[in-house]
Design a protein around this motif. Structure first.
Motif, PDB file in Angstrom:
ATOM      1  N   PHE A   1       0.821  -1.208   0.000  1.00  0.00           N
ATOM      2  CA  PHE A   1       0.000   0.000   0.000  1.00  0.00           C
ATOM      3  C   PHE A   1       0.855   1.258   0.000  1.00  0.00           C
ATOM      4  CE2 PHE A   1      -3.520  -2.675   1.957  1.00  0.00           C
ATOM      5  CZ  PHE A   1      -4.218  -2.760   0.754  1.00  0.00           C
ATOM      6  N   CYS A   2       1.956   1.233   0.742  1.00  0.00           N
ATOM      7  CA  CYS A   2       2.868   2.378   0.766  1.00  0.00           C
ATOM      8  C   CYS A   2       3.441   2.621  -0.623  1.00  0.00           C
ATOM      9  CB  CYS A   2       3.985   2.145   1.774  1.00  0.00           C
ATOM     10  SG  CYS A   2       5.081   3.560   1.972  1.00  0.00           S
ATOM     11  N   ASN A   3       3.861   1.557  -1.303  1.00  0.00           N
ATOM     12  CA  ASN A   3       4.408   1.708  -2.660  1.00  0.00           C
ATOM     13  C   ASN A   3       3.358   2.195  -3.639  1.00  0.00           C
ATOM     14  OD1 ASN A   3       7.136   1.127  -2.281  1.00  0.00           O
ATOM     15  ND2 ASN A   3       6.720  -1.056  -2.220  1.00  0.00           N
TER      16      ASN A   3
ATOM     17  N   GLY B   1       3.894   5.721  -5.262  1.00  0.00           N
ATOM     18  CA  GLY B   1       4.026   5.588  -6.707  1.00  0.00           C
ATOM     19  C   GLY B   1       3.060   6.494  -7.448  1.00  0.00           C
ATOM     20  N   ARG B   2       1.857   6.648  -6.896  1.00  0.00           N
ATOM     21  CA  ARG B   2       0.848   7.498  -7.541  1.00  0.00           C
ATOM     22  C   ARG B   2       1.161   8.987  -7.427  1.00  0.00           C
ATOM     23  NH1 ARG B   2      -3.577   5.688 -10.479  1.00  0.00           N
ATOM     24  NH2 ARG B   2      -4.528   7.585  -9.751  1.00  0.00           N
ATOM     25  N   ILE B   3       1.798   9.394  -6.351  1.00  0.00           N
ATOM     26  CA  ILE B   3       2.003  10.832  -6.153  1.00  0.00           C
ATOM     27  C   ILE B   3       3.404  11.325  -6.514  1.00  0.00           C
ATOM     28  CG2 ILE B   3       0.242  10.971  -4.358  1.00  0.00           C
ATOM     29  CD1 ILE B   3       2.509  11.120  -2.316  1.00  0.00           C
ATOM     30  N   GLU B   4       4.323  10.415  -6.844  1.00  0.00           N
ATOM     31  CA  GLU B   4       5.686  10.839  -7.176  1.00  0.00           C
ATOM     32  C   GLU B   4       5.715  11.858  -8.307  1.00  0.00           C
ATOM     33  OE1 GLU B   4       8.256   7.566  -8.067  1.00  0.00           O
ATOM     34  OE2 GLU B   4       8.511   7.055  -5.967  1.00  0.00           O
TER      35      GLU B   4
ATOM     36  N   LEU C   1      -1.960  15.364   1.755  1.00  0.00           N
ATOM     37  CA  LEU C   1      -1.962  13.897   1.728  1.00  0.00           C
ATOM     38  C   LEU C   1      -1.118  13.301   2.850  1.00  0.00           C
ATOM     39  CD1 LEU C   1      -1.569  13.287  -2.115  1.00  0.00           C
ATOM     40  CD2 LEU C   1      -3.660  13.160  -0.752  1.00  0.00           C
ATOM     41  N   GLY C   2      -0.617  14.155   3.740  1.00  0.00           N
ATOM     42  CA  GLY C   2       0.208  13.676   4.837  1.00  0.00           C
ATOM     43  C   GLY C   2       1.645  13.403   4.451  1.00  0.00           C
TER      44      GLY C   2
END
Length: 195
Positions: free
Chosen positions: A9-11, A15-18, A67-68
């Motif tokens: 989940f972290c990846n 990955g989506r916000i990079e 998004l923290g």
């Protein structure tokens, strides 16, 4: 934390916000060299361009608070002078200018060759006992073997042992470091058994 799903989940999240987080950091059409690595939420940028490195630091410092995603300045390190203004904005950043090795994710990266070594300071004192539970169910020897394999597995990966990428001295140091860690953890385990 601790679950395989947590890492996945972290990846997915990062990955989506990079793309948004790092928009404008890297310039196209230049001959600059960059290597960006992310393990979970720990980023590492290796670059031959100080301006790009500074843009990266600024982007990470800005983060995405909605998004923290915020920079932990106490864990942020650079190996060059970032200037007085940036140091005032980021008082917790450690500047390791001139350091031979750069610490990241339990590794020490040689600042000249990028050769990784296991960071022994991560496994000293109380950290040595992290995740080390003495099994008293009658299978202590088997449990010790499992725990030692668990401790060695991440330190005996190709990144630490590949002779095509590393000098023999680096491979030797990594094998030695892994064995030293295993021996120290075994001693701690045996001491916990109480003789």
């Amino acid at each position: 934390q601790g679950s395989v799903l947590s890492a996945m989940f972290c990846n997915l999240f990062y990955g989506r916000i990079e793309g948004q987080l790092l928009d404008g950091v890297f310039e196209s059409g230049t001959d600059e060299l960059h290597l960006l690595i992310r393990v979970m939420d720990d980023f590492l940028l290796i670059s031959d361009s100080k301006p790009t490195s500074l843009r990266f630091l600024d982007a990470m410092n800005t983060g995405m608070p909605c998004l923290g995603v915020v920079l932990n300045k106490d864990k942020t390190k650079v190996n060059y002078d970032v200037g007085k203004d940036r140091m005032r904005q980021n008082p917790g950043i450690a500047v390791l200018e001139g350091a031979r090795h750069f610490p990241w994710c339990g590794m020490l990266l040689n600042t000249s060759t990028c050769a990784p070594r296991v960071d022994p300071s991560r496994f000293s004192g109380a950290r040595l006992s992290d995740g080390l539970h003495v099994d008293r169910s009658g299978g202590e020897g088997a449990a010790l073997g499992r725990r030692m394999r668990w401790a060695l597995r991440p330190r005996l990966r190709a990144i630490f042992l590949d002779p095509r990428a590393l000098r023999p001295a680096d491979v030797d140091a990594n094998v030695y470091g892994a064995m030293l860690l295993c021996a120290a953890r075994a001693a701690r385990y045996l001491a916990g058994m109480g003789g």
